[in-house]
Design a protein around this motif. Structure first.
Motif, PDB file in Angstrom:
ATOM      1  N   THR A 239       0.845  -1.317   0.056  1.00 34.00           N
ATOM      2  CA  THR A 239      -0.021   0.135  -0.112  1.00 34.00           C
ATOM      3  C   THR A 239       0.712   1.412   0.109  1.00 34.00           C
ATOM      4  O   THR A 239       1.984   1.216   0.876  1.00 34.00           O
ATOM      5  CB  THR A 239      -1.115   0.020   1.318  1.00 34.00           C
ATOM      6  OG1 THR A 239      -1.983  -1.184   1.150  1.00 34.00           O
ATOM      7  CG2 THR A 239      -1.791   1.224   1.365  1.00 34.00           C
ATOM      8  N   SER A 240       0.565   2.146  -0.709  1.00 28.58           N
ATOM      9  CA  SER A 240       1.547   3.417  -0.930  1.00 28.58           C
ATOM     10  C   SER A 240       1.405   4.259   0.067  1.00 28.58           C
ATOM     11  O   SER A 240       0.178   4.536   0.504  1.00 28.58           O
ATOM     12  CB  SER A 240       1.157   4.171  -2.344  1.00 28.58           C
ATOM     13  OG  SER A 240       1.665   5.199  -2.192  1.00 28.58           O
ATOM     14  N   ALA A 241       2.424   4.830   0.671  1.00 30.36           N
ATOM     15  CA  ALA A 241       2.318   5.869   1.778  1.00 30.36           C
ATOM     16  C   ALA A 241       1.647   6.924   1.462  1.00 30.36           C
ATOM     17  O   ALA A 241       1.299   7.677   2.341  1.00 30.36           O
ATOM     18  CB  ALA A 241       3.634   6.001   2.397  1.00 30.36           C
ATOM     19  N   ALA A 242       1.858   7.386   0.100  1.00 28.64           N
ATOM     20  CA  ALA A 242       1.299   8.436  -0.414  1.00 28.64           C
ATOM     21  C   ALA A 242      -0.330   8.549  -0.762  1.00 28.64           C
ATOM     22  O   ALA A 242      -0.949   9.432  -0.869  1.00 28.64           O
ATOM     23  CB  ALA A 242       1.881   9.037  -1.839  1.00 28.64           C
ATOM     24  N   GLY A 243      -0.769   7.241  -0.455  1.00 32.99           N
ATOM     25  CA  GLY A 243      -2.218   7.069  -0.873  1.00 32.99           C
ATOM     26  C   GLY A 243      -2.516   6.677  -2.517  1.00 32.99           C
ATOM     27  O   GLY A 243      -1.562   6.921  -3.371  1.00 32.99           O
ATOM     28  N   GLY A 244      -3.771   6.232  -2.543  1.00 30.78           N
ATOM     29  CA  GLY A 244      -4.077   5.966  -4.120  1.00 30.78           C
ATOM     30  C   GLY A 244      -3.992   4.634  -4.311  1.00 30.78           C
ATOM     31  O   GLY A 244      -4.527   4.232  -5.506  1.00 30.78           O
ATOM     32  N   VAL A 245      -3.011   3.892  -3.750  1.00 33.51           N
ATOM     33  CA  VAL A 245      -2.783   2.505  -4.175  1.00 33.51           C
ATOM     34  C   VAL A 245      -2.924   1.802  -2.847  1.00 33.51           C
ATOM     35  O   VAL A 245      -2.293   1.897  -1.759  1.00 33.51           O
ATOM     36  CB  VAL A 245      -1.447   2.206  -4.878  1.00 33.51           C
ATOM     37  CG1 VAL A 245      -1.109   0.685  -5.136  1.00 33.51           C
ATOM     38  CG2 VAL A 245      -1.214   3.216  -5.993  1.00 33.51           C
ATOM     39  N   ALA A 246      -3.606   0.637  -2.795  1.00 34.83           N
ATOM     40  CA  ALA A 246      -3.802  -0.013  -1.628  1.00 34.83           C
ATOM     41  C   ALA A 246      -3.528  -1.737  -1.982  1.00 34.83           C
ATOM     42  O   ALA A 246      -4.297  -2.000  -3.110  1.00 34.83           O
ATOM     43  CB  ALA A 246      -5.206  -0.088  -1.070  1.00 34.83           C
ATOM     44  N   SER A 247      -3.050  -2.535  -1.301  1.00 34.24           N
ATOM     45  CA  SER A 247      -3.153  -4.020  -1.451  1.00 34.24           C
ATOM     46  C   SER A 247      -3.545  -4.535  -0.117  1.00 34.24           C
ATOM     47  O   SER A 247      -2.801  -4.406   0.831  1.00 34.24           O
ATOM     48  CB  SER A 247      -1.482  -4.310  -1.631  1.00 34.24           C
ATOM     49  OG  SER A 247      -1.393  -5.754  -1.616  1.00 34.24           O
ATOM     50  N   VAL A 248      -4.792  -4.970  -0.217  1.00 39.11           N
ATOM     51  CA  VAL A 248      -5.569  -5.521   0.894  1.00 39.11           C
ATOM     52  C   VAL A 248      -4.729  -6.796   1.275  1.00 39.11           C
ATOM     53  O   VAL A 248      -4.534  -6.960   2.554  1.00 39.11           O
ATOM     54  CB  VAL A 248      -7.164  -5.804   0.828  1.00 39.11           C
ATOM     55  CG1 VAL A 248      -7.523  -6.585   2.075  1.00 39.11           C
ATOM     56  CG2 VAL A 248      -7.574  -4.520   0.627  1.00 39.11           C
ATOM     57  N   SER A 249      -4.826  -7.870   0.449  1.00 44.67           N
ATOM     58  CA  SER A 249      -4.013  -9.011   0.729  1.00 44.67           C
ATOM     59  C   SER A 249      -2.670  -9.054   1.286  1.00 44.67           C
ATOM     60  O   SER A 249      -2.198  -9.450   2.075  1.00 44.67           O
ATOM     61  CB  SER A 249      -4.051 -10.009  -0.545  1.00 44.67           C
ATOM     62  OG  SER A 249      -3.367  -9.385  -1.420  1.00 44.67           O
ATOM     63  N   GLY A 250      -1.999  -7.775   0.670  1.00 42.75           N
ATOM     64  CA  GLY A 250      -0.572  -7.686   0.940  1.00 42.75           C
ATOM     65  C   GLY A 250      -0.318  -7.161   2.342  1.00 42.75           C
ATOM     66  O   GLY A 250       0.656  -7.510   3.164  1.00 42.75           O
ATOM     67  N   SER A 251      -1.437  -6.532   2.828  1.00 41.14           N
ATOM     68  CA  SER A 251      -1.258  -6.024   4.482  1.00 41.14           C
ATOM     69  C   SER A 251      -1.439  -7.267   5.207  1.00 41.14           C
ATOM     70  O   SER A 251      -0.620  -7.363   6.371  1.00 41.14           O
ATOM     71  CB  SER A 251      -2.638  -5.040   4.838  1.00 41.14           C
ATOM     72  OG  SER A 251      -2.460  -3.834   3.926  1.00 41.14           O
ATOM     73  N   VAL A 252      -2.019  -8.190   5.026  1.00 43.58           N
ATOM     74  CA  VAL A 252      -1.938  -9.410   5.799  1.00 43.58           C
ATOM     75  C   VAL A 252      -0.495 -10.208   5.667  1.00 43.58           C
ATOM     76  O   VAL A 252      -0.150 -10.600   6.749  1.00 43.58           O
ATOM     77  CB  VAL A 252      -3.163 -10.419   5.357  1.00 43.58           C
ATOM     78  CG1 VAL A 252      -3.071 -11.835   6.304  1.00 43.58           C
ATOM     79  CG2 VAL A 252      -4.612  -9.848   5.760  1.00 43.58           C
ATOM     80  N   ILE A 253      -0.181 -10.220   4.373  1.00 42.69           N
ATOM     81  CA  ILE A 253       1.124 -11.085   4.280  1.00 42.69           C
ATOM     82  C   ILE A 253       2.281  -9.933   4.790  1.00 42.69           C
ATOM     83  O   ILE A 253       3.007 -10.844   5.342  1.00 42.69           O
ATOM     84  CB  ILE A 253       1.490 -11.302   2.611  1.00 42.69           C
ATOM     85  CG1 ILE A 253       0.355 -12.031   2.093  1.00 42.69           C
ATOM     86  CG2 ILE A 253       2.639 -11.776   2.366  1.00 42.69           C
ATOM     87  CD1 ILE A 253       0.426 -11.853   0.500  1.00 42.69           C
ATOM     88  N   GLY A 254       2.075  -8.875   5.002  1.00 42.35           N
ATOM     89  CA  GLY A 254       3.265  -7.947   5.559  1.00 42.35           C
ATOM     90  C   GLY A 254       3.190  -8.456   7.078  1.00 42.35           C
ATOM     91  O   GLY A 254       4.024  -8.478   7.650  1.00 42.35           O
ATOM     92  N   ALA A 255       1.779  -8.223   7.522  1.00 42.40           N
ATOM     93  CA  ALA A 255       1.741  -8.665   9.198  1.00 42.40           C
ATOM     94  C   ALA A 255       2.234 -10.240   9.361  1.00 42.40           C
ATOM     95  O   ALA A 255       3.020 -10.103  10.527  1.00 42.40           O
ATOM     96  CB  ALA A 255       0.328  -8.385   9.605  1.00 42.40           C
ATOM     97  N   ALA A 256       1.963 -11.110   8.416  1.00 47.03           N
ATOM     98  CA  ALA A 256       2.578 -12.193   8.692  1.00 47.03           C
ATOM     99  C   ALA A 256       4.188 -12.559   8.873  1.00 47.03           C
ATOM    100  O   ALA A 256       4.623 -13.028   9.490  1.00 47.03           O
ATOM    101  CB  ALA A 256       2.084 -13.262   7.750  1.00 47.03           C
ATOM    102  N   LEU A 257       4.539 -11.677   7.802  1.00 49.39           N
ATOM    103  CA  LEU A 257       6.063 -11.446   7.701  1.00 49.39           C
ATOM    104  C   LEU A 257       6.760 -11.091   8.936  1.00 49.39           C
ATOM    105  O   LEU A 257       7.626 -11.822   9.623  1.00 49.39           O
ATOM    106  CB  LEU A 257       6.719 -10.817   6.461  1.00 49.39           C
ATOM    107  CG  LEU A 257       8.164 -10.678   6.347  1.00 49.39           C
ATOM    108  CD1 LEU A 257       8.655 -11.833   5.929  1.00 49.39           C
ATOM    109  CD2 LEU A 257       8.362  -9.579   5.388  1.00 49.39           C
ATOM    110  N   LEU A 258       6.086 -10.282   9.603  1.00 52.57           N
ATOM    111  CA  LEU A 258       6.695  -9.495  10.847  1.00 52.57           C
ATOM    112  C   LEU A 258       6.355 -10.375  12.204  1.00 52.57           C
ATOM    113  O   LEU A 258       7.295 -10.461  12.901  1.00 52.57           O
ATOM    114  CB  LEU A 258       5.874  -8.320  11.179  1.00 52.57           C
ATOM    115  CG  LEU A 258       6.227  -7.274  10.251  1.00 52.57           C
ATOM    116  CD1 LEU A 258       5.285  -5.964  10.798  1.00 52.57           C
ATOM    117  CD2 LEU A 258       7.599  -6.728  10.098  1.00 52.57           C
ATOM    118  N   VAL A 259       5.278 -11.252  11.879  1.00 51.50           N
ATOM    119  CA  VAL A 259       5.280 -12.205  13.036  1.00 51.50           C
ATOM    120  C   VAL A 259       6.124 -13.532  13.079  1.00 51.50           C
ATOM    121  O   VAL A 259       6.571 -13.816  13.935  1.00 51.50           O
ATOM    122  CB  VAL A 259       3.648 -12.987  13.040  1.00 51.50           C
ATOM    123  CG1 VAL A 259       3.494 -14.026  14.026  1.00 51.50           C
ATOM    124  CG2 VAL A 259       2.646 -11.990  13.507  1.00 51.50           C
TER     125      VAL A 259
END
Length: 340
Positions: free
Chosen positions: A260-280
């Motif tokens: 998901t872009s920090a500037a806004g306008g682009v979002a990856s919903v599935s990517g958010s879950v995958i990113g959280a999983a990576l941190l865990v």
């Protein structure tokens, strides 16, 4: 516009594949150092801790898609759990009633954030920093006890965390992810939220009530924090009052890592879950490796170092991608002029 959307989808898919590959490499490395990393009980433990962070990441994705930020989700999550938990332990409400209470508290703080940012024009960083401190202090004042105890090994834990070795929390996360994907990509609310992140002024001039959809984005984020409290209290029945600082950073980091872009306008919903999983995976793996070799290092701080590096790299990738797309846009008209 369509070619832009295709480019964004291609980039998000590419980034998700990179994250999944990195996760597999990390799993292999952690297994090499400590084979217990892929033990059944450790996998269930990671799944239990992933659920609340992944749900917070899903909610805050909507805010970040508008180009904003929500720093209050961690403390709102804990405040929702301790206030409803105090009502339960005091005998004021049955266990099932803690669920709508947590959701209502999350919705309230999310709506307040939306009003502050959209209607009162308070900078999103300041508004959500204020509600972060307010929710943390309020929960500590209301709940004098240092810890709130939810019941363990009941229908509540089985439904939202772990049912005889089945990580039910992850099933909920997948379901919520699909709902968020529908709202973000197939519903007009999601499209308007993304449009605000791309160009808020142009969106407003096109006749869209931008304030309404910014309030909606923050309300969704607050709702997700309240829902995350359910999964947090189900996975960790002892909830410490006046905590929650730092949880939002992990959730937000997962969103940035996911594409998901920090500037806004682009979002990856599935990517958010995958990113959280990576941190865990990183947090849990480092805990096990450091414990096995008796290294005198705090795994939390090591995780922060690695997370910081990963987030910076993810944001840099986003910036470079945006620059390349803008370069292509500029070059195409120039070439057309030369041909003419």
């Amino acid at each position: 516009m369509k070619s832009n959307d295709k480019a964004h989808k291609h980039f998000k898919l590419q980034q998700n594949i990179i994250i999944l590959f990195a996760m597999l490499v990390l799993v292999a490395v952690f297994c090499a150092f400590n084979p217990n990393f892929i033990d059944k009980y450790n996998i269930i433990s990671m799944a239990q801790s992933l659920a609340p962070y992944a749900i917070m990441s899903l909610g805050v994705t909507f805010v970040i898609a508008t180009g904003g930020i929500d720093l209050s989700i961690g403390t709102v999550c804990i405040a929702s759990a301790v206030v409803s938990g105090k009502m339960y332990t005091s005998g004021l409400v049955p266990l099932w009633a803690t669920i709508p209470i947590m959701i209502t508290i999350g919705l309230f703080f999310g709506f307040v954030n939306g009003l502050l940012v959209a209607k009162l024009k308070v900078p999103n960083f300041i508004a959500t920093l204020g509600t972060m401190m307010f929710s943390r202090g309020l929960s500590a004042l209301i709940v004098a006890d240092p810890n709130i105890f939810f019941p363990s090994n009941t229908w509540y834990n089985h439904l939202f965390s772990n049912a005889n070795g089945i990580p039910t929390g992850i099933i909920w996360v997948i379901g919520l992810m699909l709902i968020c994907m529908y709202v973000m990509y197939k519903n007009k609310a999601g499209r308007y939220i993304l449009a605000i992140g791309s160009n808020e002024e142009a969106t407003r001039l096109s006749g869209i009530n931008t304030d309404r959809y910014k309030i909606l984005a923050y309300t969704i984020s607050g709702l997700a924090a309240g829902v995350a409290a359910i999964f947090w209290s189900a996975a960790f029945p002892t909830v410490a009052a006046a905590t929650g600082n730092g949880m939002e950073l992990d959730a937000i980091a997962g969103v940035y890592i996911g594409g998901t872009s920090a500037a806004g306008g682009v979002a990856s919903v599935s990517g958010s879950v995958i990113g959280a999983a990576l941190l865990v995976v990183i947090r849990n793996g480092l805990n096990m490796v450091l414990a096995k070799f008796n290294l005198n290092l705090n795994s939390t701080y090591v995780t922060y170092v690695l997370t910081g590096i990963i987030v910076v790299v993810a944001v840099l990738m986003d910036i470079l991608k945006t620059k390349n797309q803008n370069k292509v846009k500029v070059e195409k008209p120039v070439k057309a002029e030369k041909k003419g």
